[in-house]
Motif scaffolding. Structure first.
Motif, short mmCIF file in Angstrom:
data_model
loop_
_atom_site.label_atom_id
_atom_site.label_comp_id
_atom_site.label_asym_id
_atom_site.label_seq_id
_atom_site.Cartn_x
_atom_site.Cartn_y
_atom_site.Cartn_z
N UNK A 32 0.89 -1.01 -0.15
CA UNK A 32 0.00 0.09 0.16
C UNK A 32 0.96 1.35 0.20
N UNK A 33 0.66 2.13 -1.04
CA UNK A 33 1.65 3.33 -1.06
C UNK A 33 1.21 4.33 -0.13
N UNK A 34 2.20 5.22 0.28
CA UNK A 34 1.92 6.17 1.11
C UNK A 34 0.80 7.32 0.83
N UNK A 35 0.51 7.38 -0.48
CA UNK A 35 -0.50 8.30 -1.14
C UNK A 35 -1.76 7.71 -0.40
N UNK A 43 -11.52 -0.25 2.44
CA UNK A 43 -11.66 0.28 1.34
C UNK A 43 -10.37 0.44 0.24
N UNK A 44 -9.32 0.75 0.91
CA UNK A 44 -8.23 0.97 -0.16
C UNK A 44 -7.60 -0.50 -0.35
N UNK A 45 -7.94 -1.53 0.58
CA UNK A 45 -7.32 -2.77 0.36
C UNK A 45 -8.13 -3.70 -0.59
N UNK A 46 -9.35 -3.35 -0.89
CA UNK A 46 -10.17 -3.98 -1.66
C UNK A 46 -9.50 -4.05 -3.12
N UNK A 77 -12.39 -1.10 9.52
CA UNK A 77 -12.44 0.35 9.58
C UNK A 77 -11.35 1.35 9.91
N UNK A 78 -10.24 0.77 10.46
CA UNK A 78 -9.24 1.53 10.91
C UNK A 78 -8.65 2.23 9.72
N UNK A 84 3.69 -3.34 3.49
CA UNK A 84 3.15 -4.57 2.96
C UNK A 84 2.01 -5.22 3.72
N UNK A 85 1.03 -5.52 3.26
CA UNK A 85 -0.15 -6.33 3.93
C UNK A 85 0.03 -7.67 3.28
#
Length: 343
Positions: A32-35, A43-46, A77-78, A84-85
């Motif tokens: 996951x990038x810093x942006x 939401x961002x991982x989906x 929800x955090x 890296x996930x």
């Protein structure tokens, strides 16, 4: 595969994929990038785990199966942080299918394998929503103890599969040696697989090769789609064997499709990408056929995608014998073709 929704079936189950109950599951990783940090985590991982629905992702996170740089993350929800996930996808809980006395159209059988002509409407193996009445249930009754445990408890003997509503030739293993050998043949594409489809209109040009990336549709997680990036390489060689209706603009066609790879719904997605979806396809057949074609579908009683696995050829993994099996169109597709020929 059948899953909760039968549209998640594979045309071909990739031989290298883990079977339910095998090992400890699959680990997916994404950077996951810093942006993107600071936004809601699920939401961002989906988009980074495109093969999972957001609900499934949320459930896995809640079960503690997500880590960030090795540290557990349990709240979907955090706020997301860059890094890296890793996500552990557990194997499905093994089913314990029951033998059922279901008639089978057997084309070939020896001590190592069995080849059948699967009827449309029969799922390959039990799954939520389809607990019985499957090919596995029928094979367990027919083969008895010789099949139990071969290739895993949930899908004994299964090395590939067809959609529930796709008819045609399938092979199943009855011994561990056959299972291993057949799996290798499928993984190296050393299998002759030819399907016949009756399509709305006809693909253009009338013969060619479709090579794309196929993955989950961003707009509908229950469907597959041609993707610009991501997904998996899918290759289908096709040829129009007959076109029905006006020569300059056919209303329908009979198309032979030879698989080089075997991705989920590959043929159905590829034909749709050429503007010629399978007739009767409830998932990929957007758009209405011509009135005469609709009437032919109704007269034939077709209530599924017009797709049939007509040919399966391979070298017997134990004896080395060359085997090839070919079956005619089932009654609904044969009747539809006859009516289309009169257009």
């Amino acid at each position: 595969m059948d899953g909760v929704d039968e549209t998640l079936d594979d045309d071909i189950l990739d031989a290298g994929a883990a079977e339910p109950g095998d090992g400890e599951g699959e680990i997916l990783t994404a950077d996951l990038p810093e942006a993107l940090s600071g936004q809601r985590l699920d939401k961002v991982l989906a988009p980074l785990f495109p093969d999972l629905s957001r609900a499934r992702l949320q459930a896995l996170i809640g079960e503690g199966r997500l880590t960030l740089d090795g540290q557990p993350v349990a709240d979907a929800s955090r706020k997301a942080r860059a890094g890296t996930y890793s996500l552990l996808i557990p194997p499905p809980a093994p089913a314990d299918p029951e033998p059922q006395a279901i008639p089978l159209a057997i084309l070939y059988e020896d001590e190592h394998l069995i080849v059948v002509d699967k009827a449309a409407g029969m799922a390959v193996h039990p799954a939520p929503g389809t607990p019985n009445g499957t090919l596995v249930n029928a094979l367990l009754h027919h083969c008895g103890a010789s099949l139990s445990g071969v290739g895993g408890v949930a899908r004994p003997g299964i090395v590939h599969r067809l959609d529930k509503d796709t008819s045609g030739v399938m092979v199943a293993a009855k011994s561990d040696s056959a299972h291993k050998g057949l799996s290798k043949l499928f993984s190296t594409h050393d299998i002759d697989r030819l399907y016949v489809a009756l399509t709305r209109g006809a693909p253009s040009p009338p013969a060619g090769t479709i090579e794309t990336q196929i993955g989950r549709s961003p707009g509908d997680r229950k469907k597959m789609a041609v993707l610009r990036s991501g997904g998996r390489t899918a290759i289908t060689h096709y040829r129009v064997e007959a076109a029905f209706g006006p020569a300059d603009k056919p209303l329908a066609a009979r198309v032979a499709c030879r698989l080089e790879t075997g991705r989920t719904h590959q043929i159905r997605v590829h034909l749709t990408s050429k503007g010629a979806p399978c007739l009767g396809d409830p998932v990929y057949g957007a758009g209405q056929p011509a009135t005469a074609v609709r009437e032919a579908i109704a007269a034939a009683g077709l209530q599924r995608q017009a797709l049939h696995a007509a040919v399966l050829g391979f070298v017997h993994p134990v004896t080395g014998e060359s085997l090839r099996f070919e079956t005619p169109l089932p009654p609904d597709m044969a009747s539809l073709q006859r009516d289309l020929e009169t257009l």
